[in-house]
Write a protein that holds these residues in place. Structure first.
Motif, mmCIF file in Angstrom:
data_model
loop_
_atom_site.group_PDB
_atom_site.id
_atom_site.type_symbol
_atom_site.label_atom_id
_atom_site.label_comp_id
_atom_site.label_asym_id
_atom_site.label_seq_id
_atom_site.Cartn_x
_atom_site.Cartn_y
_atom_site.Cartn_z
ATOM 1 N N LEU A 67 30.020 41.691 39.797
ATOM 2 C CA LEU A 67 30.876 42.390 41.061
ATOM 3 C C LEU A 67 31.446 41.321 41.569
ATOM 4 C CD1 LEU A 67 27.431 43.257 43.653
ATOM 5 C CD2 LEU A 67 29.784 44.910 42.955
ATOM 6 N N PRO A 68 31.988 39.976 41.125
ATOM 7 C CA PRO A 68 33.091 39.999 41.524
ATOM 8 C C PRO A 68 33.851 40.669 40.439
ATOM 9 C CG PRO A 68 31.244 38.096 41.581
ATOM 10 C CD PRO A 68 30.950 39.175 40.868
ATOM 11 N N GLU A 69 34.266 40.788 39.850
ATOM 12 C CA GLU A 69 35.358 41.025 38.141
ATOM 13 C C GLU A 69 35.238 42.461 38.877
ATOM 14 O OE1 GLU A 69 35.175 42.822 33.760
ATOM 15 O OE2 GLU A 69 33.770 40.809 34.442
ATOM 16 N N ILE A 70 34.664 43.577 39.104
ATOM 17 C CA ILE A 70 34.852 44.976 39.714
ATOM 18 C C ILE A 70 35.456 44.396 41.285
ATOM 19 C CG2 ILE A 70 33.626 46.771 40.788
ATOM 20 C CD1 ILE A 70 31.375 46.225 38.664
ATOM 21 N N TYR A 71 35.060 43.398 42.200
ATOM 22 C CA TYR A 71 35.955 43.662 43.339
ATOM 23 C C TYR A 71 37.364 43.352 43.025
ATOM 24 C CZ TYR A 71 37.316 41.724 47.634
ATOM 25 O OH TYR A 71 38.152 41.382 49.247
ATOM 26 N N LYS A 72 37.720 42.700 42.455
ATOM 27 C CA LYS A 72 39.162 42.288 41.538
ATOM 28 C C LYS A 72 40.063 44.019 41.242
ATOM 29 C CE LYS A 72 38.462 37.152 40.252
ATOM 30 N NZ LYS A 72 38.432 36.088 39.270
ATOM 31 N N GLU A 73 39.219 44.728 40.621
ATOM 32 C CA GLU A 73 40.035 45.361 40.092
ATOM 33 C C GLU A 73 39.960 46.370 41.279
ATOM 34 O OE1 GLU A 73 41.043 45.950 37.139
ATOM 35 O OE2 GLU A 73 40.360 43.834 37.218
ATOM 36 N N ILE A 74 39.067 46.550 42.234
ATOM 37 C CA ILE A 74 39.615 47.432 42.969
ATOM 38 C C ILE A 74 39.827 47.139 44.348
ATOM 39 C CG2 ILE A 74 37.767 48.590 45.211
ATOM 40 C CD1 ILE A 74 35.440 47.886 44.290
ATOM 41 N N LYS A 75 40.324 45.709 43.711
ATOM 42 C CA LYS A 75 42.043 45.172 44.499
ATOM 43 C C LYS A 75 43.059 45.387 44.018
ATOM 44 C CE LYS A 75 41.997 41.576 46.927
ATOM 45 N NZ LYS A 75 41.498 39.514 47.337
ATOM 46 N N LYS A 76 43.074 45.063 43.238
ATOM 47 C CA LYS A 76 44.347 45.716 42.110
ATOM 48 C C LYS A 76 44.526 47.371 42.351
ATOM 49 C CE LYS A 76 43.684 41.951 38.511
ATOM 50 N NZ LYS A 76 43.570 42.468 37.093
ATOM 51 N N PHE A 77 43.993 48.019 42.381
ATOM 52 C CA PHE A 77 44.011 49.100 42.412
ATOM 53 C C PHE A 77 44.304 49.901 43.814
ATOM 54 C CE2 PHE A 77 42.293 53.805 43.972
ATOM 55 C CZ PHE A 77 42.696 54.125 42.700
ATOM 56 N N ILE A 78 43.390 49.602 44.699
ATOM 57 C CA ILE A 78 43.914 49.476 46.137
ATOM 58 C C ILE A 78 45.751 49.475 46.818
ATOM 59 C CG2 ILE A 78 43.884 48.704 48.778
ATOM 60 C CD1 ILE A 78 41.107 48.723 47.768
ATOM 61 N N LYS A 79 45.798 47.685 46.194
ATOM 62 C CA LYS A 79 47.279 47.420 46.020
ATOM 63 C C LYS A 79 48.467 48.334 45.353
ATOM 64 C CE LYS A 79 46.371 42.302 46.796
ATOM 65 N NZ LYS A 79 46.408 41.531 45.842
#
Length: 341
Positions: A326-338
């Protein structure tokens, strides 16, 4: 010291002897075994270690004899079951003193069938029935009108409340408490908060034949009717079983498990360590619950479950893998949102 020919031992455990027929005098762990003892392995991982052992005889799965050209082998279908039967052959027990100690306190109308071994500082209340070959070690308390079946062994400082019924061939380890009140209170509202009002219990505990109960386990009596432990069930140390629980035959309950009031476990259920079972839950025949799981509601027959709340074990395993990521997935999601903004 008990001695037995490997050929005779093979017959007792329904195995096949391959090699010389030695006389052995015990069973032991691979690194500790002497020449005259049998060792056991249940996987290829331990073959090399077993080959180096001093033991002349190896208990192993079918097809493993080819790895032990310099030893005799007993091949079996199920190593764990065969090992259990071998431990019975070589078990060592101190012969009890078959008498009723004058230092035991026995009230009126107690029935004791001889022979029994009732040690000093045992207290038996009125109306209790103790069948033949029962062993009560020091400090055991047997409540009024309780019944203990033949060949049952009860170790020191066990407390058996009145009206408890225990079957034959049971083993009850030190510090067990059977028949204490369940945890039941009603909350009467007051001006500030509430007052806990005790719900008194009128039932009892009934334990079937060949049950084993580990040290410091507690089994509460029912409010009405009976708390029931079925035939052949094995309970580990430090297990809590609440009032009105019904447990079927041949269950296995591992240490630190707690079962809430009025829960039902059908036959052949297995609970791992630190399992919590909520009140009124039902675990159906043959179900298995992984350690540290929390059971609510109903578990279907033969189902293997894990987690809190308990879900199918194969689903839970996948969920655990995803959770770790989840932490790794969350980082990827944040990058996508930005990137989108």
């Amino acid at each position: 010291m008990k001695k037995i020919k490997t050929s005779e031992l093979a017959k007792k455990i329904e195995g096949t002897l391959i090699g010389e027929d030695f006389e052995i005098e015990g069973v032991n762990a691979i690194p500790l075994a002497k020449e005259s003892e049998i060792i056991f392995i249940d996987s290829l991982k331990r073959v090399e270690e077993a080959q180096k052992s001093k033991a002349k005889v190896v208990l192993c799965p079918e097809g493993f004899a080819k790895y032990f050209s310099e030893k005799s082998v007993i091949e079996v279908k199920d190593v764990k079951v065969a090992f259990a039967k071998i431990t019975e052959v070589f078990k060592t027990e101190i012969e009890p003193k078959w008498e009723v100690s004058p230092q035991a306190i026995i009230e009126e109308d107690v029935l004791i069938e001889e022979p029994c071994a009732i040690y000093p500082l045992v207290y038996i209340q009125k109306g209790a029935k103790i069948k033949r070959r029962v062993i009560l070690y020091p400090g055991v308390f047997v409540g009024a009108y309780s019944e203990i079946g033949e060949n049952t062994v009860i170790y020191p400082n066990v407390v058996i409340y009145p009206y408890t019924k225990i079957g034959k061939n049971c083993i009850i380890h030190a510090g067990v408490v059977i028949g204490s009140d369940g945890f039941g209170f009603a909350q009467e509202k007051g001006e500030e908060g509430y007052k806990n009002i005790k719900i008194y219990h009128f039932g009892s505990v009934e334990i079937g034949d060949e049950v084993e109960i580990g040290a410091n386990t507690t089994i509460d009596r029912s409010v009405f009717g009976k708390t029931i432990i079925g035939e052949g069930t094995k309970i580990d140390n430090l297990v809590q079983i609440g009032h009105n629980v019904r447990i079927g035959k041949q269950n296995v309950l591992v240490s630190h498990t707690a079962i809430g009031g009025s829960a039902v476990l059908e036959d052949y259920v297995m609970l791992g360590g630190q399992v919590g079972v909520a009140p009124y839950s039902k675990i159906r025949k043959g179900a298995r619950v992984a350690g540290k799981s929390g059971v609510t509601g109903e578990i279907p027959p033969g189902e293997e479950v894990a987690g809190i709340p308990a879900i199918k074990a194969n689903v839970w395993r996948k969920a655990v893998i995803i959770f770790a990521k989840l932490p790794e997935i969350y980082k990827e999601i944040k990058k996508f949102i930005k990137s989108e903004t």
